[in-house]
Design a protein around this motif. Structure first.
Motif, PDB file in Angstrom:
ATOM      1  N   VAL A   1     -10.574 -72.320 -61.844  1.00 26.81           N
ATOM      2  CA  VAL A   1     -11.585 -71.265 -61.921  1.00 26.81           C
ATOM      3  C   VAL A   1     -11.256 -70.246 -60.825  1.00 26.81           C
ATOM      4  CG1 VAL A   1     -14.027 -70.681 -61.673  1.00 26.81           C
ATOM      5  CG2 VAL A   1     -13.361 -72.753 -62.907  1.00 26.81           C
ATOM      6  N   ALA A   2     -10.870 -69.050 -61.266  1.00 30.50           N
ATOM      7  CA  ALA A   2     -10.429 -68.003 -60.350  1.00 30.50           C
ATOM      8  C   ALA A   2     -11.482 -66.921 -60.153  1.00 30.50           C
ATOM      9  CB  ALA A   2      -9.137 -67.387 -60.876  1.00 30.50           C
ATOM     10  N   GLY A   3     -12.598 -67.018 -60.865  1.00 30.21           N
ATOM     11  CA  GLY A   3     -13.669 -66.042 -60.729  1.00 30.21           C
ATOM     12  C   GLY A   3     -14.752 -66.329 -61.739  1.00 30.21           C
ATOM     13  N   TYR A   4     -15.862 -65.633 -61.579  1.00 32.63           N
ATOM     14  CA  TYR A   4     -16.969 -65.807 -62.514  1.00 32.63           C
ATOM     15  C   TYR A   4     -17.779 -64.526 -62.586  1.00 32.63           C
ATOM     16  CZ  TYR A   4     -20.072 -66.402 -58.499  1.00 32.63           C
ATOM     17  OH  TYR A   4     -20.776 -66.197 -57.341  1.00 32.63           O
ATOM     18  N   ALA A   5     -18.560 -64.418 -63.654  1.00 33.92           N
ATOM     19  CA  ALA A   5     -19.428 -63.264 -63.854  1.00 33.92           C
ATOM     20  C   ALA A   5     -20.607 -63.694 -64.717  1.00 33.92           C
ATOM     21  CB  ALA A   5     -18.675 -62.126 -64.534  1.00 33.92           C
ATOM     22  N   TYR A   6     -21.762 -63.113 -64.446  1.00 35.82           N
ATOM     23  CA  TYR A   6     -22.940 -63.403 -65.265  1.00 35.82           C
ATOM     24  C   TYR A   6     -23.874 -62.209 -65.214  1.00 35.82           C
ATOM     25  CZ  TYR A   6     -25.365 -64.455 -60.878  1.00 35.82           C
ATOM     26  OH  TYR A   6     -25.918 -64.368 -59.623  1.00 35.82           O
ATOM     27  N   VAL A   7     -24.827 -62.201 -66.132  1.00 35.77           N
ATOM     28  CA  VAL A   7     -25.884 -61.199 -66.082  1.00 35.77           C
ATOM     29  C   VAL A   7     -27.217 -61.918 -65.968  1.00 35.77           C
ATOM     30  CG1 VAL A   7     -24.626 -59.394 -67.319  1.00 35.77           C
ATOM     31  CG2 VAL A   7     -26.058 -60.973 -68.595  1.00 35.77           C
ATOM     32  N   SER A   8     -28.148 -61.228 -65.341  1.00 40.12           N
ATOM     33  CA  SER A   8     -29.513 -61.738 -65.193  1.00 40.12           C
ATOM     34  C   SER A   8     -30.451 -60.538 -65.257  1.00 40.12           C
ATOM     35  CB  SER A   8     -29.671 -62.488 -63.866  1.00 40.12           C
ATOM     36  OG  SER A   8     -29.297 -61.660 -62.775  1.00 40.12           O
ATOM     37  N   GLN A   9     -31.725 -60.823 -65.389  1.00 41.02           N
ATOM     38  CA  GLN A   9     -32.695 -59.731 -65.459  1.00 41.02           C
ATOM     39  C   GLN A   9     -32.636 -58.930 -64.157  1.00 41.02           C
ATOM     40  OE1 GLN A   9     -36.559 -60.825 -66.937  1.00 41.02           O
ATOM     41  NE2 GLN A   9     -37.461 -58.878 -66.348  1.00 41.02           N
ATOM     42  N   TYR A  10     -32.657 -57.610 -64.286  1.00 43.57           N
ATOM     43  CA  TYR A  10     -32.547 -56.721 -63.127  1.00 43.57           C
ATOM     44  C   TYR A  10     -33.687 -56.931 -62.143  1.00 43.57           C
ATOM     45  CZ  TYR A  10     -32.693 -52.396 -60.425  1.00 43.57           C
ATOM     46  OH  TYR A  10     -32.754 -51.488 -59.412  1.00 43.57           O
ATOM     47  N   ARG A  11     -34.896 -56.998 -62.636  1.00 43.39           N
ATOM     48  CA  ARG A  11     -36.089 -57.253 -61.821  1.00 43.39           C
ATOM     49  C   ARG A  11     -36.991 -58.202 -62.606  1.00 43.39           C
ATOM     50  NH1 ARG A  11     -33.646 -55.617 -57.998  1.00 43.39           N
ATOM     51  NH2 ARG A  11     -33.936 -53.655 -56.928  1.00 43.39           N
ATOM     52  N   PRO A  12     -37.838 -58.974 -61.923  1.00 43.51           N
ATOM     53  CA  PRO A  12     -38.608 -60.005 -62.631  1.00 43.51           C
ATOM     54  C   PRO A  12     -39.804 -59.521 -63.450  1.00 43.51           C
ATOM     55  CG  PRO A  12     -39.097 -60.064 -60.285  1.00 43.51           C
ATOM     56  CD  PRO A  12     -37.990 -59.064 -60.472  1.00 43.51           C
ATOM     57  N   LYS A  13     -40.286 -58.310 -63.248  1.00 40.00           N
ATOM     58  CA  LYS A  13     -41.465 -57.852 -63.990  1.00 40.00           C
ATOM     59  C   LYS A  13     -41.112 -57.606 -65.458  1.00 40.00           C
ATOM     60  CE  LYS A  13     -43.703 -56.182 -59.904  1.00 40.00           C
ATOM     61  NZ  LYS A  13     -44.192 -55.089 -59.108  1.00 40.00           N
ATOM     62  N   PRO A  14     -42.036 -57.905 -66.361  1.00 40.41           N
ATOM     63  CA  PRO A  14     -41.750 -57.867 -67.807  1.00 40.41           C
ATOM     64  C   PRO A  14     -41.206 -56.537 -68.325  1.00 40.41           C
ATOM     65  CG  PRO A  14     -43.867 -58.915 -67.408  1.00 40.41           C
ATOM     66  CD  PRO A  14     -43.401 -58.370 -66.094  1.00 40.41           C
ATOM     67  N   ALA A  15     -41.635 -55.431 -67.791  1.00 34.95           N
ATOM     68  CA  ALA A  15     -41.177 -54.143 -68.313  1.00 34.95           C
ATOM     69  C   ALA A  15     -39.683 -53.914 -68.069  1.00 34.95           C
ATOM     70  CB  ALA A  15     -41.994 -53.000 -67.713  1.00 34.95           C
ATOM     71  N   TYR A  16     -39.081 -54.696 -67.166  1.00 33.54           N
ATOM     72  CA  TYR A  16     -37.644 -54.603 -66.904  1.00 33.54           C
ATOM     73  C   TYR A  16     -36.811 -55.471 -67.851  1.00 33.54           C
ATOM     74  CZ  TYR A  16     -38.395 -52.333 -62.321  1.00 33.54           C
ATOM     75  OH  TYR A  16     -38.717 -51.475 -61.312  1.00 33.54           O
ATOM     76  N   ARG A  17     -37.416 -56.109 -68.831  1.00 33.48           N
ATOM     77  CA  ARG A  17     -36.727 -57.122 -69.634  1.00 33.48           C
ATOM     78  C   ARG A  17     -35.495 -56.608 -70.376  1.00 33.48           C
ATOM     79  NH1 ARG A  17     -41.475 -56.007 -71.744  1.00 33.48           N
ATOM     80  NH2 ARG A  17     -41.654 -55.135 -73.840  1.00 33.48           N
ATOM     81  N   HIS A  18     -35.370 -55.305 -70.577  1.00 35.98           N
ATOM     82  CA  HIS A  18     -34.205 -54.760 -71.269  1.00 35.98           C
ATOM     83  C   HIS A  18     -33.153 -54.200 -70.319  1.00 35.98           C
ATOM     84  CE1 HIS A  18     -36.132 -55.391 -75.087  1.00 35.98           C
ATOM     85  NE2 HIS A  18     -37.216 -54.788 -74.626  1.00 35.98           N
ATOM     86  N   SER A  19     -33.359 -54.430 -69.022  1.00 31.16           N
ATOM     87  CA  SER A  19     -32.394 -54.005 -68.011  1.00 31.16           C
ATOM     88  C   SER A  19     -31.839 -55.240 -67.328  1.00 31.16           C
ATOM     89  CB  SER A  19     -33.064 -53.094 -66.976  1.00 31.16           C
ATOM     90  OG  SER A  19     -33.525 -51.909 -67.590  1.00 31.16           O
ATOM     91  N   LEU A  20     -30.532 -55.362 -67.338  1.00 33.73           N
ATOM     92  CA  LEU A  20     -29.866 -56.530 -66.774  1.00 33.73           C
ATOM     93  C   LEU A  20     -28.959 -56.111 -65.627  1.00 33.73           C
ATOM     94  CD1 LEU A  20     -28.866 -58.265 -70.118  1.00 33.73           C
ATOM     95  CD2 LEU A  20     -30.879 -58.724 -68.694  1.00 33.73           C
ATOM     96  N   GLU A  21     -28.686 -57.054 -64.740  1.00 30.49           N
ATOM     97  CA  GLU A  21     -27.804 -56.818 -63.599  1.00 30.49           C
ATOM     98  C   GLU A  21     -26.590 -57.732 -63.721  1.00 30.49           C
ATOM     99  OE1 GLU A  21     -27.822 -57.346 -58.734  1.00 30.49           O
ATOM    100  OE2 GLU A  21     -29.725 -57.233 -59.805  1.00 30.49           O
ATOM    101  N   ASP A  22     -25.410 -57.174 -63.491  1.00 28.29           N
ATOM    102  CA  ASP A  22     -24.200 -57.995 -63.539  1.00 28.29           C
ATOM    103  C   ASP A  22     -23.792 -58.439 -62.140  1.00 28.29           C
ATOM    104  OD1 ASP A  22     -21.343 -56.389 -62.848  1.00 28.29           O
ATOM    105  OD2 ASP A  22     -23.054 -55.088 -63.233  1.00 28.29           O
ATOM    106  N   SER A  23     -23.144 -59.587 -62.074  1.00 34.00           N
ATOM    107  CA  SER A  23     -22.580 -60.117 -60.829  1.00 34.00           C
ATOM    108  C   SER A  23     -21.186 -60.637 -61.136  1.00 34.00           C
ATOM    109  CB  SER A  23     -23.439 -61.268 -60.290  1.00 34.00           C
ATOM    110  OG  SER A  23     -24.712 -60.814 -59.914  1.00 34.00           O
ATOM    111  N   ILE A  24     -20.216 -60.258 -60.309  1.00 34.93           N
ATOM    112  CA  ILE A  24     -18.824 -60.666 -60.505  1.00 34.93           C
ATOM    113  C   ILE A  24     -18.248 -61.048 -59.147  1.00 34.93           C
ATOM    114  CG2 ILE A  24     -16.519 -59.959 -61.263  1.00 34.93           C
ATOM    115  CD1 ILE A  24     -17.899 -57.783 -62.941  1.00 34.93           C
ATOM    116  N   TYR A  25     -17.644 -62.212 -59.087  1.00 37.68           N
ATOM    117  CA  TYR A  25     -16.991 -62.665 -57.854  1.00 37.68           C
ATOM    118  C   TYR A  25     -15.665 -63.324 -58.215  1.00 37.68           C
ATOM    119  CZ  TYR A  25     -21.342 -61.790 -55.420  1.00 37.68           C
ATOM    120  OH  TYR A  25     -22.444 -61.173 -54.883  1.00 37.68           O
ATOM    121  N   LEU A  26     -14.633 -63.008 -57.438  1.00 38.52           N
ATOM    122  CA  LEU A  26     -13.305 -63.577 -57.644  1.00 38.52           C
ATOM    123  C   LEU A  26     -12.945 -64.471 -56.473  1.00 38.52           C
ATOM    124  CD1 LEU A  26     -11.434 -60.409 -58.921  1.00 38.52           C
ATOM    125  CD2 LEU A  26     -12.496 -62.234 -60.272  1.00 38.52           C
TER     126      LEU A  26
END
Length: 165
Positions: A63-88
């Protein structure tokens, strides 16, 4: 040979170690204590339960790296906005793995109901993450100045956004 695939349970220790490297030695994350395997397993379960991708880059069986998405903010109105995270993993940067991970992450995220993908980039002087996101069409959406304090210095965050719809 490099393969981008979904996270498997056996990958968690490698993900834990990669992230710990950035927590203890850099400013790419504002965490100050590395989460352990249990926290990463819980995060992986939450990402999967939300129907979102959590990917790893496997290079020659490691495993040389990983990436995932999660909800940008926890409040319900943000449910269609996601945040990406990538680490190598150390020693695996500069080989195009970030490009492979982000490309597949965008492809899989586009298949969800998400409208927007947001990158929150700790601006500690290395422009690699900004350049990577810009190459995929992310645009600068703002800068928060001096919002993190780590390793004895103040750090900005750069917000970049990609419209998926």
């Amino acid at each position: 040979m490099t393969m981008i695939r979904a996270l498997a349970g056996d990958d968690v220790p490698a993900v834990t170690a990669i992230y710990a490297h950035y927590v203890t030695g850099g400013v790419a994350t504002f965490d100050e204590t590395p989460p352990g395997d249990a926290e990463w397993r819980a995060k992986a379960v939450a990402v999967a339960a939300a129907g979102l991708p959590f990917l790893v880059a496997e290079a020659d069986g490691v495993v040389a790296g990983y990436a995932y998405v999660s909800q940008y903010r926890p409040k319900p109105a943000y449910r269609h906005s996601l945040e990406d995270s990538i680490y190598l993993a150390p020693g695996h940067t500069g080989r195009g793995l970030g490009r492979l991970l982000l490309g597949e992450l965008i492809r899989r995220t586009s298949a969800t109901e998400a409208r927007s993908l947001i990158a929150v980039i700790a601006d500690g002087g290395d422009p690699a993450s900004r350049r990577l996101h810009a190459a995929f069409g992310f645009e600068e959406a703002g800068r928060l100045r001096n919002v993190g304090f780590k390793h004895g210095r103040w750090i900005d965050t750069l917000l970049m956004q990609l419209d998926l719809r």
